[in-house]
Scaffold this motif. Structure first.
Motif, PDB file in Angstrom:
ATOM      1  N   ILE A  45     -12.319 -28.227 -12.845  1.00  0.00           N
ATOM      2  CA  ILE A  45     -11.615 -27.166 -12.912  1.00  0.00           C
ATOM      3  C   ILE A  45     -12.497 -25.822 -12.414  1.00  0.00           C
ATOM      4  O   ILE A  45     -11.983 -24.998 -11.557  1.00  0.00           O
ATOM      5  N   GLY A  46     -13.331 -25.633 -13.136  1.00  0.00           N
ATOM      6  CA  GLY A  46     -14.272 -24.330 -13.024  1.00  0.00           C
ATOM      7  C   GLY A  46     -14.799 -24.287 -11.422  1.00  0.00           C
ATOM      8  O   GLY A  46     -14.731 -23.412 -10.853  1.00  0.00           O
TER       9      GLY A  46
ATOM     10  N   PRO B 191     -13.142 -16.961 -13.958  1.00  0.00           N
ATOM     11  CA  PRO B 191     -11.779 -17.237 -14.259  1.00  0.00           C
ATOM     12  C   PRO B 191     -11.807 -17.947 -15.940  1.00  0.00           C
ATOM     13  O   PRO B 191     -12.942 -18.192 -16.342  1.00  0.00           O
ATOM     14  N   LEU B 192     -10.869 -18.148 -16.334  1.00  0.00           N
ATOM     15  CA  LEU B 192     -10.613 -18.426 -17.642  1.00  0.00           C
ATOM     16  C   LEU B 192      -9.872 -19.853 -17.623  1.00  0.00           C
ATOM     17  O   LEU B 192      -8.829 -20.241 -17.084  1.00  0.00           O
TER      18      LEU B 192
ATOM     19  N   ILE C 227      -8.078 -10.779  -9.209  1.00  0.00           N
ATOM     20  CA  ILE C 227      -8.618  -9.942 -10.326  1.00  0.00           C
ATOM     21  C   ILE C 227      -8.272 -10.879 -11.526  1.00  0.00           C
ATOM     22  O   ILE C 227      -9.399 -10.438 -12.509  1.00  0.00           O
ATOM     23  N   GLY C 228      -7.642 -11.833 -11.331  1.00  0.00           N
ATOM     24  CA  GLY C 228      -7.667 -12.803 -12.567  1.00  0.00           C
ATOM     25  C   GLY C 228      -7.276 -14.225 -12.245  1.00  0.00           C
ATOM     26  O   GLY C 228      -6.446 -14.226 -11.216  1.00  0.00           O
ATOM     27  N   LEU C 229      -7.966 -15.211 -12.948  1.00  0.00           N
ATOM     28  CA  LEU C 229      -7.533 -16.450 -12.621  1.00  0.00           C
ATOM     29  C   LEU C 229      -7.585 -17.231 -13.825  1.00  0.00           C
ATOM     30  O   LEU C 229      -8.635 -17.274 -14.441  1.00  0.00           O
ATOM     31  N   VAL C 230      -6.470 -18.048 -14.219  1.00  0.00           N
ATOM     32  CA  VAL C 230      -6.532 -18.800 -15.191  1.00  0.00           C
ATOM     33  C   VAL C 230      -5.989 -20.273 -15.196  1.00  0.00           C
ATOM     34  O   VAL C 230      -5.081 -20.390 -14.174  1.00  0.00           O
ATOM     35  N   ALA C 231      -6.389 -21.188 -15.764  1.00  0.00           N
ATOM     36  CA  ALA C 231      -6.153 -22.397 -15.714  1.00  0.00           C
ATOM     37  C   ALA C 231      -6.132 -23.210 -17.111  1.00  0.00           C
ATOM     38  O   ALA C 231      -7.126 -23.315 -17.702  1.00  0.00           O
TER      39      ALA C 231
END
Lengths: 152, 97, 152, 97
Positions: A61-62, A3-4, A75-79
């Motif tokens: 958040i992580g 995750p970003l 496949i992708g996760l952004v916060a």
């Protein structure tokens, strides 16, 4: 899938984040994004001031993102969550979830937002349009209920 | 016969306390490092100890059930053991997102 | 609130649609977007060909959007669906829902996608990477189930 | 005495039929305008009438339960009355989105 997570004062660009996530790959079938914006509350609000707990904000958040990644095949996760002074119409928070199928992307983004609301160490206070400093925004029982859904 | 050994002073340990939002405003500072009695077992024990220190803490923790805590940046409950936490935070319910 | 519905061969820009929706207003608290993309199916797919029923596609998506607008307090609702030949990595469909609060925006976007899948008159066929023409993609019982959720 | 009046020809009306995806491929055309007996009551009646017209229709409607219909661009069911629909579409289950 890592995750970003970014906690920042500056604004962000949804398009840039989607482009970065999707660059050079063709296995993503669904991208769900959420943007939370500062409302002007019918003209009474001059700005929201967002205080946060540096270090814990990223860490918490992580942890929420790791839970989402364990629950759904992502496949992708952004916060991205901003802090500081944010004016009406400006962006506050972004969540982006990408997956092969739409259900995982929708649920993961929805889950992330519910938990961001109740677990991420951020506090909002109002600066009113009349120049006075408003109170700290009170947490909503609704938000706790929304987060609780995922434990059913 | 020697005099009885002195009762050892209750041990203390330094803990960094950090406060946010209206908890910060009521305590009157953003953070402080205090020597905290080592025998405080839980978050609730620490809150009681802080309230005995002064009116600012009493104001901040007037409604203890509302104030949230984190131990080394992980959410905790009133009955969570303090363990060896070095950074303990107190804050209102979160309103981010 | 008039839903914006477009059926087009050309690509679209999520950012442009959000900007158009949010321009000059500060009453939006939440924007949820969904983008459906063409997957390469592990390299076996050269393109998807999307056939549609002109006229009915707009009308049917319009009916679904009207249902969403009746169910949730929305400030904005956008649905864009492409047709023609779409290559892996390219965008196929966009849904955008804006509201004061996040729950309405999430649910409306989710609802729109479930109903687009089962009611919008589009049909996909595969063009394979080996040069052969694949079959018509079969509808999934999953999709009917997903749409059915909203009647509970 | 006059001869009995001829039995009136069953009324017909022109209907535009449109086909999509593999229904279009099996019928062998994208659309056609047919004079359809006015006494066909439902979508299922029309399907039966079409199947009697030739093998291409029989192939398209081999599994009638799978083929979907729309009357004037609104989804319909096998027992939906045709009414005065001027454009009737047949197609497989949708796979958009």
């Amino acid at each position: 899938m890592t995750p970003l997570i970014r906690i920042q004062r500056e604004d962000f660009s949804l398009q840039d984040e989607i482009d970065a996530l999707a660059a050079g790959r063709a296995d993503i079938g669904a991208v769900v994004s959420f943007i939370g914006l500062c409302r002007d509350e019918a003209g009474t609000l001059a700005a929201l001031e967002l205080e946060h707990y540096p270090g814990m904000a990223e860490a918490e958040i992580g942890r929420v993102a790791a839970e989402a990644a364990a629950r759904w095949p992502l496949i992708g996760l952004v916060a991205i969550h901003r802090y500081g002074l944010i004016r009406p119409g400006e962006q506050i928070v972004l969540v982006l979830a990408a997956s092969v199928h739409r259900r995982a992307a929708f649920e993961a983004a929805d889950f992330m937002m519910d938990y961001l609301k109740t677990r991420a160490p951020f506090w909002k206070r109002e600066h009113r349009a009349d120049g006075t400093l408003g109170g700290w925004v009170e947490a909503k029982a609704d938000d706790d209920d929304a987060a609780e859904r995922w434990n059913r | 016969m020697n005099a009885a050994a002195p009762i050892p002073a209750t041990g203390t340990r330094p803990v960094r306390l950090v406060y946010f939002a209206w908890v910060r405003e009521r305590v009157g500072m953003a953070d402080e490092t205090l020597d905290v009695p080592a025998d405080l077992a839980t978050v609730a024990d620490l809150v009681r100890w802080l309230k005995a220190r002064g009116e600012n803490y009493q104001a901040a923790f007037a409604n203890e059930a509302v104030v949230r805590a984190a131990l080394d940046q992980v959410h905790a409950k009133p009955d969570s053991p303090l363990g060896n936490a070095r950074e303990i935070a107190f804050f209102p319910p979160m309103t981010g997102g």
